[in-house]
Design a protein around this motif. Structure first.
Motif, PDB file in Angstrom:
ATOM      1  N   ALA A 183       0.844  -1.196   0.000  1.00 39.81           N
ATOM      2  CA  ALA A 183       0.000   0.000   0.000  1.00 39.81           C
ATOM      3  C   ALA A 183       0.882   1.250   0.000  1.00 39.81           C
ATOM      4  CB  ALA A 183      -0.921  -0.002   1.219  1.00 39.81           C
ATOM      5  N   ARG A 184       0.376   2.313  -0.594  1.00 45.61           N
ATOM      6  CA  ARG A 184       1.124   3.572  -0.662  1.00 45.61           C
ATOM      7  C   ARG A 184       0.209   4.735  -0.341  1.00 45.61           C
ATOM      8  NH1 ARG A 184       5.954   3.302  -3.778  1.00 45.61           N
ATOM      9  NH2 ARG A 184       5.798   5.524  -4.203  1.00 45.61           N
ATOM     10  N   TRP A 185       0.771   5.769   0.286  1.00 49.30           N
ATOM     11  CA  TRP A 185       0.089   7.028   0.524  1.00 49.30           C
ATOM     12  C   TRP A 185       1.001   8.111  -0.026  1.00 49.30           C
ATOM     13  CZ3 TRP A 185       0.768   3.138   4.075  1.00 49.30           C
ATOM     14  CH2 TRP A 185      -0.392   2.460   4.446  1.00 49.30           C
ATOM     15  N   GLY A 186       0.703   8.562  -1.246  1.00 45.43           N
ATOM     16  CA  GLY A 186       1.649   9.433  -1.920  1.00 45.43           C
ATOM     17  C   GLY A 186       2.902   8.629  -2.247  1.00 45.43           C
ATOM     18  N   GLN A 187       4.048   9.084  -1.752  1.00 48.53           N
ATOM     19  CA  GLN A 187       5.312   8.367  -1.944  1.00 48.53           C
ATOM     20  C   GLN A 187       5.652   7.461  -0.767  1.00 48.53           C
ATOM     21  OE1 GLN A 187       7.191   8.414  -4.774  1.00 48.53           O
ATOM     22  NE2 GLN A 187       5.474   9.589  -5.611  1.00 48.53           N
ATOM     23  N   ALA A 188       4.836   7.495   0.278  1.00 46.54           N
ATOM     24  CA  ALA A 188       5.126   6.708   1.485  1.00 46.54           C
ATOM     25  C   ALA A 188       4.616   5.281   1.333  1.00 46.54           C
ATOM     26  CB  ALA A 188       4.481   7.361   2.700  1.00 46.54           C
ATOM     27  N   ASN A 189       5.478   4.319   1.572  1.00 40.67           N
ATOM     28  CA  ASN A 189       5.118   2.904   1.457  1.00 40.67           C
ATOM     29  C   ASN A 189       4.643   2.343   2.790  1.00 40.67           C
ATOM     30  OD1 ASN A 189       5.977   2.998  -1.192  1.00 40.67           O
ATOM     31  ND2 ASN A 189       7.980   2.086  -0.767  1.00 40.67           N
ATOM     32  N   VAL A 190       3.863   1.273   2.719  1.00 46.48           N
ATOM     33  CA  VAL A 190       3.373   0.616   3.921  1.00 46.48           C
ATOM     34  C   VAL A 190       4.510  -0.010   4.727  1.00 46.48           C
ATOM     35  CG1 VAL A 190       2.998  -1.664   2.885  1.00 46.48           C
ATOM     36  CG2 VAL A 190       1.512  -0.891   4.760  1.00 46.48           C
ATOM     37  N   SER A 191       5.666  -0.178   4.108  1.00 47.41           N
ATOM     38  CA  SER A 191       6.822  -0.725   4.825  1.00 47.41           C
ATOM     39  C   SER A 191       7.183   0.141   6.030  1.00 47.41           C
ATOM     40  CB  SER A 191       8.031  -0.840   3.893  1.00 47.41           C
ATOM     41  OG  SER A 191       8.365   0.412   3.335  1.00 47.41           O
ATOM     42  N   ILE A 192       6.865   1.427   5.974  1.00 49.95           N
ATOM     43  CA  ILE A 192       7.141   2.322   7.103  1.00 49.95           C
ATOM     44  C   ILE A 192       6.339   1.882   8.321  1.00 49.95           C
ATOM     45  CG2 ILE A 192       6.986   4.693   7.947  1.00 49.95           C
ATOM     46  CD1 ILE A 192       7.345   5.605   5.025  1.00 49.95           C
ATOM     47  N   ILE A 193       5.074   1.515   8.102  1.00 49.64           N
ATOM     48  CA  ILE A 193       4.233   1.040   9.209  1.00 49.64           C
ATOM     49  C   ILE A 193       4.769  -0.274   9.753  1.00 49.64           C
ATOM     50  CG2 ILE A 193       1.926   0.238   9.836  1.00 49.64           C
ATOM     51  CD1 ILE A 193       0.777   2.223   7.858  1.00 49.64           C
ATOM     52  N   TRP A 194       5.146  -1.196   8.863  1.00 52.16           N
ATOM     53  CA  TRP A 194       5.735  -2.460   9.304  1.00 52.16           C
ATOM     54  C   TRP A 194       6.960  -2.207  10.176  1.00 52.16           C
ATOM     55  CZ3 TRP A 194       4.147  -7.460   8.862  1.00 52.16           C
ATOM     56  CH2 TRP A 194       3.119  -7.756   7.961  1.00 52.16           C
ATOM     57  N   TRP A 195       7.769  -1.248   9.756  1.00 53.16           N
ATOM     58  CA  TRP A 195       8.997  -0.932  10.490  1.00 53.16           C
ATOM     59  C   TRP A 195       8.686  -0.352  11.872  1.00 53.16           C
ATOM     60  CZ3 TRP A 195      11.893   4.210   9.826  1.00 53.16           C
ATOM     61  CH2 TRP A 195      13.093   4.199  10.533  1.00 53.16           C
ATOM     62  N   VAL A 196       7.731   0.556  11.941  1.00 50.65           N
ATOM     63  CA  VAL A 196       7.361   1.155  13.232  1.00 50.65           C
ATOM     64  C   VAL A 196       6.842   0.084  14.187  1.00 50.65           C
ATOM     65  CG1 VAL A 196       5.749   2.722  14.375  1.00 50.65           C
ATOM     66  CG2 VAL A 196       6.906   3.442  12.270  1.00 50.65           C
ATOM     67  N   VAL A 197       5.979  -0.787  13.682  1.00 51.47           N
ATOM     68  CA  VAL A 197       5.438  -1.873  14.517  1.00 51.47           C
ATOM     69  C   VAL A 197       6.559  -2.804  14.982  1.00 51.47           C
ATOM     70  CG1 VAL A 197       3.948  -3.914  14.525  1.00 51.47           C
ATOM     71  CG2 VAL A 197       3.152  -1.792  13.458  1.00 51.47           C
ATOM     72  N   ALA A 198       7.469  -3.154  14.061  1.00 50.93           N
ATOM     73  CA  ALA A 198       8.585  -4.031  14.412  1.00 50.93           C
ATOM     74  C   ALA A 198       9.480  -3.382  15.455  1.00 50.93           C
ATOM     75  CB  ALA A 198       9.393  -4.368  13.157  1.00 50.93           C
ATOM     76  N   THR A 199       9.679  -2.074  15.354  1.00 48.64           N
ATOM     77  CA  THR A 199      10.509  -1.362  16.323  1.00 48.64           C
ATOM     78  C   THR A 199       9.870  -1.371  17.705  1.00 48.64           C
ATOM     79  OG1 THR A 199      11.421   0.086  14.601  1.00 48.64           O
ATOM     80  CG2 THR A 199      11.593   0.842  16.872  1.00 48.64           C
ATOM     81  N   ILE A 200       8.579  -1.101  17.755  1.00 53.28           N
ATOM     82  CA  ILE A 200       7.874  -1.099  19.049  1.00 53.28           C
ATOM     83  C   ILE A 200       7.925  -2.482  19.688  1.00 53.28           C
ATOM     84  CG2 ILE A 200       5.600  -0.856  20.133  1.00 53.28           C
ATOM     85  CD1 ILE A 200       4.981   1.298  18.030  1.00 53.28           C
TER      86      ILE A 200
END
Length: 344
Positions: A183-200
């Motif tokens: 999934a994408r929002w503009g240029q932002a990929n859903v991988s960012i959400i995966w990364w934030v969740v993995a970090t938490i």
């Protein structure tokens, strides 16, 4: 006029010492160096490339996309390095996951969810083999996983050419899989959400669970950890499986995003992920590190990679920046570790 009593003076000295102690404890945290470097480098590129939209939403999304995929793998590799081991097979796992998923769905028309499960299971098996080889043979993990990297990469390339006569293949997906992994929002990929969740989740695992204590103990002093009843072999095997899982996830996201898999994907992560961990504060000897440091290290890598592009500089300078940062990080981390031990 008031007079300063001995008790007032003593109180002031104690308060000053307490303030110095708190400041010192903040300074010696593993992630502080990476955070300071991130703020400094980001500030430089914000000034140099600000007019080129580096600080815009799309510019920020660009370096966060780079940081996210590398950060997911860097988290897992960093945790393993805290436990005193290293995994160089991650690059091959990314490529093999990519080609397995694409061949299964694109060539043999198998169900995409079935292929996702098979892809992840294969990665976990590779991690399990790595872990068992390390703990049962006592061969350094550098050697074991380097050999695994070549073996898995060669197998992926050989099978891809055997089955498709090429090292790449198109993937057939469905909307649900696309939404989950691409999934994408503009240029932002859903991988960012995966990364934030993995970090938490990683922060919680390392700092709030018994397993997190076992990780530090295993890397800090293996013999003492075993003597204290820590299942060091289990810790290492689980962490090796974790690095393979993280690499497989990145391979899956790349494949779904482009609807195409390639057996050669991922080799850059072999050294990029350890670099992120080292910049983030981990010691090569193990027993010391921070999840937030790994996240800051990944962000720093993303800022440098994208910032140089936006600034118009030759992208070859990325390697110079990273080499200098690694050298400085290793030197600083060793000093900070000694300082931290003196504080305790």
């Amino acid at each position: 006029m008031g007079t300063v009593t001995t008790s007032d003076t003593s109180f002031g000295v104690v308060a000053d010492r307490n303030a110095q102690s708190k400041l010192r404890r903040i300074i010696v945290r593993p992630e502080i160096g990476a955070l300071c470097a991130l703020l400094l480098v980001y500030g430089v590129f914000a000034v140099v490339a600000g007019k080129a939209s580096f600080v815009s939403f799309n510019g920020t999304a660009a370096w966060l996309n780079v940081a996210a995929e590398l950060g997911i793998i860097g988290l897992a590799v960093g945790l393993l390095m805290i436990a005193g081991e290293l995994d160089l097979s991650i690059g091959a796992v990314v490529g093999s996951s990519s080609i397995i998923l694409s061949i299964g769905t694109g060539i043999y028309d198998l169900n995409v969810w079935l292929m996702l499960a098979l892809t992840i299971a294969t990665a976990l098996l590779i991690g399990l083999i790595n872990g068992l080889l390390v703990v049962r043979t006592s061969i350094p993990s550098f050697i074991v996983t380097l050999a695994t990297n070549f073996a898995v990469a060669g197998s992926a390339l050989g099978l891809a050419r055997l089955l498709t006569n090429t090292v790449s293949s198109s993937m057939v997906s469905d909307p649900a899989v696309d939404a989950l992994f691409a999934a994408r929002w503009g240029q932002a990929n859903v991988s960012i959400i995966w990364w934030v969740v993995a970090t938490i989740l990683s922060v919680w695992l390392l700092n709030r669970t018994r397993f997190g204590n076992w990780i530090f103990a295993t890397g800090g002093n293996l013999s003492a950890a075993r003597g204290a009843g820590v299942p060091t072999s289990l810790v290492k095997v689980v962490l090796f499986m974790g690095t393979s899982l993280a690499a497989s996830l990145v391979g899956i996201m790349q494949t779904v995003e482009f609807h195409s898999g390639n057996a050669t994907n991922g080799q850059g992560y072999v050294f990029q992920a350890p670099i992120v961990a080292v910049i983030g504060g981990v010691l090569l000897t193990g027993g010391y590190g921070s999840v937030l440091g790994f996240a800051f290290g990944a962000m720093l890598y993303g800022v440098i990679s994208v910032g140089i592009f936006y600034s118009g500089w030759n992208t070859d300078w990325v390697q110079l920046f990273l080499g200098a940062l690694v050298l400085l990080a290793v030197t600083a981390n060793t000093y900070v570790r000694k300082l931290a031990l003196s504080v305790r």
